[in-house]
Structure formats: structure tokens, C-alpha cells
Design an enzyme around this catalytic site. Structure first.
Site, short mmCIF file in Angstrom:
data_model
loop_
_atom_site.label_atom_id
_atom_site.label_comp_id
_atom_site.label_asym_id
_atom_site.label_seq_id
_atom_site.Cartn_x
_atom_site.Cartn_y
_atom_site.Cartn_z
N ASP A 19 0.83 -1.21 0.00
CA ASP A 19 0.00 0.00 0.00
C ASP A 19 0.86 1.26 0.00
O ASP A 19 1.97 1.25 0.54
CB ASP A 19 -0.90 -0.04 1.25
CG ASP A 19 -2.07 0.91 1.12
OD1 ASP A 19 -2.29 1.46 0.01
OD2 ASP A 19 -2.79 1.12 2.11
N ARG A 32 -0.25 9.22 -10.11
CA ARG A 32 -0.37 7.99 -9.30
C ARG A 32 0.29 6.77 -9.97
O ARG A 32 0.93 5.96 -9.32
CB ARG A 32 -1.85 7.66 -9.06
CG ARG A 32 -2.56 8.59 -8.11
CD ARG A 32 -4.03 8.17 -7.97
NE ARG A 32 -4.15 6.80 -7.51
CZ ARG A 32 -4.08 6.43 -6.23
NH1 ARG A 32 -3.89 7.32 -5.30
NH2 ARG A 32 -4.19 5.16 -5.89
N ASN A 67 -10.48 -2.72 -6.36
CA ASN A 67 -9.62 -1.86 -7.20
C ASN A 67 -10.19 -1.64 -8.60
O ASN A 67 -9.80 -0.69 -9.29
CB ASN A 67 -8.20 -2.43 -7.31
CG ASN A 67 -7.37 -2.24 -6.06
OD1 ASN A 67 -6.43 -3.00 -5.80
ND2 ASN A 67 -7.70 -1.25 -5.25
C1 FPP Z 1 -1.64 0.13 -3.45
O1 FPP Z 1 -1.24 1.46 -3.46
C2 FPP Z 1 -1.14 -0.63 -4.57
C3 FPP Z 1 -1.88 -1.23 -5.54
C4 FPP Z 1 -3.35 -1.15 -5.59
C5 FPP Z 1 -1.28 -1.99 -6.62
C6 FPP Z 1 -0.02 -2.75 -6.33
C7 FPP Z 1 0.72 -2.84 -7.58
C8 FPP Z 1 2.05 -2.80 -7.71
C9 FPP Z 1 3.00 -2.74 -6.58
C10 FPP Z 1 2.58 -2.75 -9.09
C11 FPP Z 1 3.40 -3.87 -9.53
C12 FPP Z 1 2.85 -5.20 -9.25
C13 FPP Z 1 3.17 -6.30 -9.94
C14 FPP Z 1 2.70 -7.61 -9.43
C15 FPP Z 1 4.03 -6.26 -11.12
P1 FPP Z 1 -2.37 2.59 -3.59
O2 FPP Z 1 -2.51 2.94 -5.02
O3 FPP Z 1 -3.61 2.12 -2.92
O4 FPP Z 1 -1.72 3.77 -2.79
P2 FPP Z 1 -2.46 4.93 -1.97
O5 FPP Z 1 -3.19 4.24 -0.85
O6 FPP Z 1 -1.32 5.76 -1.48
O7 FPP Z 1 -3.34 5.63 -2.93
#
Ligand code: FPP
Length: 243
Positions: A19, A32, A67
Site C-alpha cells: 500500500d 499515481r 480496485n
Molecule cells: C496500493 O497502493 C497498490 C496497488 C493497488 C497496486 C499494487 C501494484 C504494484 C505494486 C505494481 C506492480 C505489481 C506487480 C505484481 C508487477 P495505492 O494505489 O492504494 O496507494 P495509496 O493508498 O497511497 O493511494
């Protein structure tokens, strides 16, 4: 690797809620999606460290059922990033004897992502050093509903008796049936929630929350989490004296 980690007391299964990508990007004045790209590097680092240490199962929450509600540009970018990362990392997975798996409603993924995923899963299926599982379009309640439906239908067709339903009945029907329960669950970015991730499988997991945003999560942070885990007393409901 030079650490104080006790290699005889490693968690058998580490799960991570990655996260903070969006917040990382915002802090840098970036879009983002740049945070997700940077997050892919943290995935690489984490996989490498777990494999080097000898952790047998690593499960990453890459995309939740919720998501899908994000803006289309972000969803599309995440899916593209998934495809390009899978393509790029296949040789590394092979070289390191890592088996890629995926859990979730995979039929909801775009065809290109599903195809690439299936290809890497198939190509690495005989690798045995570590299972790297991506939770994609995953929701734990959805997983449990699917299990309940399967159990109900087995009861209906007299395949099993209601009285015989036990924990193993459920374990065997979960997406995660090839792994032990989660020992250590890590969530980055300071949020202290489970967010519909592996609700059954974390029954006795140690929970570890860190303020570090996912794109900044490096080897040393993972090692800190494992050291912290190793300093805890896992009682599984017993008293200290009984252990
Ligand atoms: C959460 O951060 C992250 C995600 C929803 C996606 C996770 C994806 C990756 C780490 C990309 C690469 C993955 C692979 C398997 C190649 P958020 O967007 O919810 O962050 P925020 O809470 O700060 O908005």
C-alpha cells in the site's frame, strides 16, 4: 546475506498488502501511475530477498476486487504493468527456481493479462524453491463464498456428510490450497487494515504494520519485519508455559 535473522525460524508464508503507491507519487508531485511503476521495483526486491532467505511462500496483494472501481487510466496502467513485469521477470523467475501462481477472480482480467499470466504460471510450474503468488482481482469474502458453494454442492450430491466438514475441507477448497497458513502479514504505508485479504488464512498470522510507503520498501525493511516476527511468541491459544 548478513543479517541477524534466524534461518531456522523463518515464516513459511509471508503475505504483503503493498500500500501507498499513490501517496508516494503525490509526495513527489507525480501521477499515481508512476507510484505503481516504482512499486514494481519494490516487488522485485521483496521477491529476491524472500528467495535468498529461503522463505517458501510469498503472497502479494496486487489488485483487489474493489480496485476495479479506480479510474480507467489507473486500472489500465496496472494491467499493462502486470503484463510487462511478467514478461520481463520470467527469466529471473526461471533462474531462481520460483513458481508463479495467482489467486482471485482471474477470469475478470483483460485477455492480454490473463494470457501472459497463464504463460508464466505454466512455464514456472515445476520450479520448487518458492511459490510467488499474486492476488489479482482478489477478495477474501468472494473466495469464501465460492468455497461455501462448493461445500454445499458436495453435500447435495452426498459427496460429503455435513458432520464431516472440518478445517481441512475448507483449506482444500481455497485458492491457496497449495500453501500453509500465513505466518507473517505485512502492510505498508501506515494503514492498519486487512482489506478483505486472506481472512481465513491469517487466523494465526502475526501482523506487522510499517509507515514505509510500498515504493520505498526495500530489503532492510523486510528484514526488519522478519526480525520483529522472530521476536514474538506465537502461542496459538496456549500459555507460554505450554510451549
Ligand atoms: C496500493 O497502493 C497498490 C496497488 C493497488 C497496486 C499494487 C501494484 C504494484 C505494486 C505494481 C506492480 C505489481 C506487480 C505484481 C508487477 P495505492 O494505489 O492504494 O496507494 P495509496 O493508498 O497511497 O493511494
Amino acid at each position: 546475506m548478513n543479517t541477524t535473522i534466524d534461518l531456522h525460524n523463518l515464516p513459511q508464508h509471508v503475505a504483503v498488502i503493498m500500500d501507498g503507491n499513490g501517496r508516494w507519487a503525490k509526495k513527489q508531485g507525480l501521477m499515481r501511475v508512476r507510484g505503481h511503476e516504482k512499486g514494481a521495483q519494490a516487488v522485485r526486491d521483496t521477491v529476491e530477498t524472500c528467495a535468498e532467505l529461503g522463505i517458501k511462500n510469498l503472497t502479494l496483494y496486487a489488485f483487489s476486487t474493489e480496485n476495479w472501481k479506480r479510474p480507467k487510466l489507473e486500472v489500465d496502467t496496472l494491467m499493462k504493468l502486470l503484463v510487462s513485469s511478467l514478461r520481463k521477470e520470467l527469466p529471473t523467475l526461471q533462474k531462481n527456481n520460483i513458481s508463479l501462481k495467482a489467486v482471485g477472480s482471474l477470469q475478470l482480467l483483460p485477455i492480454s493479462a490473463k494470457k501472459q499470466l497463464d504463460e508464466v504460471i505454466e512455464a514456472t510450474s515445476h520450479n520448487s524453491r518458492m511459490n510467488l503468488t499474486l492476488a489479482l482481482s482478489y477478495g477474501s469474502r468472494e473466495e469464501l463464498i465460492a468455497v461455501i458453494k462448493k461445500v454445499a454442492s458436495k453435500v447435495k450430491t452426498n459427496e460429503i456428510d455435513v458432520e464431516d466438514i472440518d478445517q481441512d475441507t475448507i483449506n482444500n477448497l481455497l485458492y491457496t490450497n497449495y500453501m500453509p497458513d500465513v505466518d507473517l502479514l505485512i502492510r505498508t504505508s501506515g494503514e492498519q487494515r486487512i482489506s478483505n485479504f486472506l481472512l481465513w488464512q491469517i487466523a494465526y498470522a502475526e501482523l506487522y504494520f510499517t509507515e514505509v510507503l510500498w515504493p520505498d520498501f526495500r530489503k532492510e525493511h523486510l528484514i526488519e519485519a522478519i526480525e520483529n516476527y522472530q521476536n514474538r511468541e506465537r502461542r496459538f491459544g496456549k500459555t507460554s508455559e505450554q510451549l
